[in-house]
Design a protein around this motif. Structure first.
Motif, PDB file in Angstrom:
ATOM      1  N   HIS A  35       0.842  -1.195   0.000  1.00  0.00           N
ATOM      2  CA  HIS A  35       0.000   0.000   0.000  1.00  0.00           C
ATOM      3  C   HIS A  35       0.884   1.254   0.000  1.00  0.00           C
ATOM      4  CE1 HIS A  35      -3.681  -2.304   0.865  1.00  0.00           C
ATOM      5  NE2 HIS A  35      -2.904  -3.053   1.621  1.00  0.00           N
ATOM      6  N   PRO A  36       0.482   2.306  -0.719  1.00  0.00           N
ATOM      7  CA  PRO A  36       1.265   3.556  -0.762  1.00  0.00           C
ATOM      8  C   PRO A  36       1.068   4.357   0.515  1.00  0.00           C
ATOM      9  CG  PRO A  36      -0.733   3.820  -2.036  1.00  0.00           C
ATOM     10  CD  PRO A  36      -0.722   2.385  -1.579  1.00  0.00           C
ATOM     11  N   LEU A  37       1.635   3.835   1.600  1.00  0.00           N
ATOM     12  CA  LEU A  37       1.346   4.383   2.924  1.00  0.00           C
ATOM     13  C   LEU A  37       2.595   4.343   3.791  1.00  0.00           C
ATOM     14  CD1 LEU A  37      -1.201   5.339   4.600  1.00  0.00           C
ATOM     15  CD2 LEU A  37      -1.361   2.973   5.411  1.00  0.00           C
ATOM     16  N   VAL A  38       2.788   5.401   4.568  1.00  0.00           N
ATOM     17  CA  VAL A  38       3.820   5.438   5.613  1.00  0.00           C
ATOM     18  C   VAL A  38       3.103   5.733   6.923  1.00  0.00           C
ATOM     19  CG1 VAL A  38       5.929   6.528   6.462  1.00  0.00           C
ATOM     20  CG2 VAL A  38       5.568   6.264   3.989  1.00  0.00           C
ATOM     21  N   ILE A  39       3.313   4.880   7.923  1.00  0.00           N
ATOM     22  CA  ILE A  39       2.620   5.015   9.197  1.00  0.00           C
ATOM     23  C   ILE A  39       3.624   5.372  10.280  1.00  0.00           C
ATOM     24  CG2 ILE A  39       1.057   3.920  10.835  1.00  0.00           C
ATOM     25  CD1 ILE A  39       0.430   1.836   8.648  1.00  0.00           C
ATOM     26  N   ALA A  40       3.441   6.521  10.899  1.00  0.00           N
ATOM     27  CA  ALA A  40       4.331   6.964  11.979  1.00  0.00           C
ATOM     28  C   ALA A  40       3.574   6.916  13.302  1.00  0.00           C
ATOM     29  CB  ALA A  40       4.833   8.380  11.704  1.00  0.00           C
TER      30      ALA A  40
END
Length: 298
Positions: A35-40
């Motif tokens: 998925h085109p996602l970055v989770i911080a």
């Protein structure tokens, strides 16, 4: 991309975040492959090392990168945050609520830039250089129900300066939003009801807006997260809190109202301690706001 999260709501990290999108289930930055996602994730992890993420006066969120020992490197999760726009990925931030607890969704952010902060301790207590990202929220606000309840503060601010311009109202609302953003880093939930979902909480100043200095108005430690009915009671001086965390109830609060509100006002408050600054502001609330509710005898 469309996300199944609502700002302010709570989610289980393994089941509702990684179970849907994948990505690393440990650490502060997760980069799902599919998925085109970055989770911080922001929260207590940095505090244990002597630093913490924070909001500056321009509503920019300063987020410390990953790397437990030695100087932080612009690789892996750190690179993913810094390059998320170029990579076409959405950056989202969740707040850690404590070990074994759900995570609070703070919304979508965009990384504006980064800088290196020297003199930061690593896991072993050695000083190192940390990478800090400047993140800007893409949400209109953090979803707190307090937004609508602050109209009285807006009106009070206009009365203070004798102005009702749109510019002045925008400035006041910006300060209110910054106060709420900082407050959720101090308070996890309502101390009376235990509710932690921000969609059902209001950000309440301890020392009222009209009595506060400019810096006190945006100080997260000058506040409590309260359920709407608890906020009303606190704001109008029907209740307050002692320095040792005991709930104080005005003798003028009708017993019938106490019962119908559905709040057990006789129970002991949730045991999270108040910070030193919160205690300072609570002194003012007890002496001025709560005191005004005490019976007066001639």
């Amino acid at each position: 991309m469309e996300l199944p999260f609502e700002v302010g709501a709570l989610y289980n990290r393994q089941k509702q975040i990684h179970g849907v999108f994948g990505g690393q289930q440990q650490g502060g930055i997760s980069t799902p492959k599919e998925h085109p996602l970055v989770i911080a994730f922001t929260g207590e992890a940095g505090v244990s090392h002597g630093y913490h993420d924070f909001w500056d006066d321009d509503e920019v969120f300063h987020y410390f990168g990953e790397g437990q020992v030695g100087d932080m490197k612009y690789v892996a999760g750190n690179r993913a945050i810094g390059e998320h726009v170029r990579d076409g990925k959405t950056l989202v931030v969740f707040q850690m609520m404590g070990k074994g607890r759900p995570y609070r969704y703070l919304g979508r952010f965009i990384c504006q830039s980064s800088y290196v902060q020297p003199g930061m301790p690593d896991r072993e207590g050695q000083l190192r250089s940390a990478i800090v990202f400047r993140l800007k929220s893409l949400e209109a606000s953090l979803g707190l129900a307090a937004g609508e309840s602050d109209q009285a503060e807006v009106d009070a601010a206009f009365d203070d300066v004798g102005a009702t311009s749109a510019r002045r109202e925008t400035e006041v609302r910006t300060k209110q939003r910054l106060f709420r953003e900082r407050l959720i880093g101090v308070e996890k939930g309502c101390r009376l009801t235990g509710i932690e979902d921000l969609r059902f909480l209001r950000a309440s100043h301890i020392k009222p807006w009209a009595d506060s200095t400019h810096s006190e108005r945006v100080d997260g430690e000058n506040g409590l997260l309260l359920a709407p009915h608890a906020d009303l009671l606190f704001d109008h001086g029907w209740i307050s809190f002692s320095s040792n965390g005991r709930l104080l109830v005005s003798s003028e609060l009708p017993s019938e109202v106490r019962g119908r509100l559905g709040l057990n006002l006789d129970k002991h408050l949730r045991r999270e301690v108040f910070s030193h600054k919160q205690l300072f502001f609570l002194d003012f609330h007890r002496d001025i706001v709560f005191e005004s509710r005490r019976p007066r005898f001639q």
